[in-house]
Design an enzyme around this catalytic site. Structure first.
Site: not given
Ligand code: C5P
Length: 308
Positions: A9, A140
């Site tokens: 993406k 994602d």
């Molecule tokens: O959801 P995911 O594990 O991919 O997110 C990785 C990190 O990215 C989270 O732990 C956070 O630190 C950051 N993040 C965030 N806000 C989001 C998505 C991700 O702060 N909406």
């Protein structure tokens, strides 16, 4: 044996709200799926072998093959949801999506593994349940199931498909080395504190999708879309990796209509007028010395799909 193709993406808009108490940021995240993608193959193994993971492709050496890999976690999560014990499955990732590049490659493999294991084990899991499991794996992952173009709210996992006309042509400049997504979000917060605006969710207004950007997608208007590209994480990515400014400049000078850092970076994305212009921009970027390599591709394309 089941093989699933899954797209990378680019976020054509990434509006980032304040830091929530749960450590995430509220987003207005316009996801766009591109043909640059991975293939994940799931095959049955003998009982007791557990989940095994292998990877091929130019960046295979930097793909983590331990239990942190989202494909392995997806297989276990799906099995647990169906009350199955530790599953026996061999997962192979044929990787084309840049690793830690801001294109949700790890998330894509998680989504592909959900779909591949679901088909291999003939579970017929409802799409709503797959989306729920995907959201558990990462912000994602649901979009990689869905594909196309969609607005992601919440931390990015609450999705609404968006109307889009025609095909857009993209170039992705791959950097040497990745960036950590949490580190880029933290740098975004730090820059907001430094600027005196505050970084909490009571300081920063909740972002919204840009109507001009949505209209450009619906109209199939690449020039208008290029003018509306926006990424609130871009200044943070540039702050951590100042050399990306030269990459963005090189693609723009080579005739790209618009340029931005993809998600949390460090991959840079360029929108081109047509396939020919995209090929020329990719060529110029490869020759510029400002990136490791560059790929011309297009979108939108569907989400994780079982190959015949
Ligand atoms: O959801 P995911 O594990 O991919 O997110 C990785 C990190 O990215 C989270 O732990 C956070 O630190 C950051 N993040 C965030 N806000 C989001 C998505 C991700 O702060 N909406």
């Amino acid at each position: 044996m089941i093989t699933v193709r899954v797209p990378a993406k680019v976020n054509v808009q990434l509006g980032v709200g304040g830091l929530r108490t749960d450590g995430f940021h509220d987003l207005a995240n316009v996801f766009f799926a591109v043909a640059l993608g991975d293939e994940v193959t799931a095959s049955a193994t003998g009982p007791g072998e557990g989940v095994t993971l292998t990877c091929s492709g130019p960046d295979a050496a930097v793909v983590p093959l331990d239990d942190s890999n989202l494909a392995a976690r997806a297989a276990r999560l799906l099995a647990a949801r169906h009350g199955l014990a530790e599953p026996d499955v061999r997962l192979h990732i044929d990787k084309a999506i840049p690793v830690a590049g801001g294109m949700a490659g790890g998330s894509a493999d998680g989504a592909a593994a959900l779909v591949a294991c679901d088909a291999l084990w003939q579970l017929d899991t409802p799409v709503a349940t797959l989306l729920e499991l995907a959201a558990e794996l990462g912000s994602d992952v649901p979009f990689a199931l869905l594909g196309g173009v969609a607005l992601g709210r919440g931390r990015g996992e609450i999705l609404d498909p968006l109307p889009v006309t025609g095909t857009f042509h993209w170039v992705f400049a791959v950097a040497d080395g990745g960036l950590s997504t949490p580190a880029v979000f933290r740098e975004c917060d730090r820059l907001r504190e430094e600027a005196g605006t505050g970084s909490g969710d009571t300081d920063v207004p909740t972002p919204d999708a840009d109507p001009a950007l949505l209209a450009a997608l619906a109209d199939g208007d690449a020039v208008a879309l290029a003018g509306a590209l926006a990424n609130d994480l871009q200044s943070a990515a540039l702050s951590l990796r100042p050399s990306l400014a030269a990459t963005l400049r090189a693609g723009t000078e080579a005739g790209a209509l618009g340029a931005l850092v993809s998600g949390s970076g460090p991959t840079c994305a360029f929108l081109a007028k047509d396939a020919e212009a995209a090929a020329a921009v990719a060529e110029a970027l490869r020759a510029s010395g400002t990136c490791r390599t560059a790929h011309a591709t297009h979108g939108p394309v569907p989400g994780a799909t079982v190959l015949p």
